[in-house]
Design a protein around this motif. Structure first.
Motif, short mmCIF file in Angstrom:
data_model
loop_
_atom_site.label_atom_id
_atom_site.label_comp_id
_atom_site.label_asym_id
_atom_site.label_seq_id
_atom_site.Cartn_x
_atom_site.Cartn_y
_atom_site.Cartn_z
N GLU A 10 43.06 -5.36 23.80
CA GLU A 10 44.49 -5.09 23.85
C GLU A 10 44.72 -3.60 24.03
O GLU A 10 44.02 -2.78 23.46
N HIS A 60 49.60 0.04 23.75
CA HIS A 60 51.01 -0.33 23.87
C HIS A 60 51.25 -1.70 23.22
O HIS A 60 52.22 -1.88 22.48
N HIS A 61 50.34 -2.63 23.48
CA HIS A 61 50.49 -3.97 22.90
C HIS A 61 50.31 -3.92 21.39
O HIS A 61 51.00 -4.63 20.66
N ASN A 62 49.37 -3.09 20.94
CA ASN A 62 49.16 -2.96 19.50
C ASN A 62 50.41 -2.42 18.82
O ASN A 62 50.82 -2.90 17.78
N LYS A 63 51.01 -1.41 19.44
CA LYS A 63 52.22 -0.81 18.86
C LYS A 63 53.36 -1.81 18.81
O LYS A 63 54.06 -1.94 17.81
N SER A 64 53.55 -2.54 19.92
CA SER A 64 54.66 -3.49 19.95
C SER A 64 54.42 -4.62 18.94
O SER A 64 55.37 -5.07 18.28
N ARG A 65 53.18 -5.06 18.78
CA ARG A 65 52.87 -6.11 17.81
C ARG A 65 53.14 -5.61 16.39
O ARG A 65 53.75 -6.30 15.57
N LYS A 66 52.70 -4.37 16.10
CA LYS A 66 52.93 -3.81 14.77
C LYS A 66 54.42 -3.63 14.49
O LYS A 66 54.89 -3.88 13.38
N ASN A 67 55.16 -3.17 15.50
CA ASN A 67 56.60 -3.00 15.33
C ASN A 67 57.28 -4.33 15.04
O ASN A 67 58.18 -4.42 14.20
N LYS A 68 56.84 -5.37 15.73
CA LYS A 68 57.41 -6.69 15.51
C LYS A 68 57.11 -7.17 14.10
O LYS A 68 57.98 -7.71 13.41
N LYS A 75 59.30 -5.32 11.70
CA LYS A 75 60.66 -5.81 11.79
C LYS A 75 60.80 -7.12 11.02
O LYS A 75 61.77 -7.31 10.27
#
Length: 102
Positions: free
Chosen positions: A55, A58-66, A69
Motif C-alpha cells: 500500500e 497515501h492509502h495508509n494515511k486515508s485508512r488511518k484518517n477514516k 473519524k
C-alpha cells in the motif's frame, strides 16, 4: 526347519532396519509436505491482504484518517448517550419531587 547359525538373526535385523528406514523416509516426506502447505497458506494470506502490492503512504494515511473519524464518531455517540441518561435521571428526580409536594 533348520536354522543356519548366524544367518537367521541378521536377516531379520536387516528387514527391521529396512522397515525402520522406510518409516523414517515416510515421516520426513510427511513433514516436508506439511511445511510446504504451511508456507503456501502464509503466501495466500499475505497476498490476500495486500493483493500482491504494497500500500502506498497515501492509502495508509486515508485508512488511518477514516479509522480516526470512526473512533471520533463512536466517542460522540457515547457522549450523547451519557447526556441523555443524565437528563432522564434529572427529569425523574424532578418528577418525584413534584409528586411528593402534592
Amino acid at each position: 526347519m533348520e536354522e543356519v547359525e548366524g544367518d537367521g538373526l541378521p536377516e531379520e535385523a536387516k528387514k527391521e532396519e529396512l522397515k525402520a528406514a522406510e518409516a523414517e523416509k515416510e515421516e520426513e516426506a510427511r513433514l516436508k509436505k506439511a511445511t510446504e502447505a504451511e508456507k503456501e497458506d502464509k503466501k495466500k494470506k499475505s497476498k490476500g491482504k495486500k493483493g500482491g502490492k504494497a500500500e502506498s503512504s497515501h492509502h495508509n494515511k486515508s485508512r488511518k484518517n477514516k479509522e480516526k473519524k470512526d473512533e471520533d464518531e463512536d466517542k460522540e455517540a457515547e457522549k450523547k448517550e451519557k447526556e441523555e441518561r443524565r437528563f432522564c435521571r434529572k427529569e425523574k428526580r424532578y418528577l418525584r419531587k413534584e409528586e411528593k409536594t402534592k
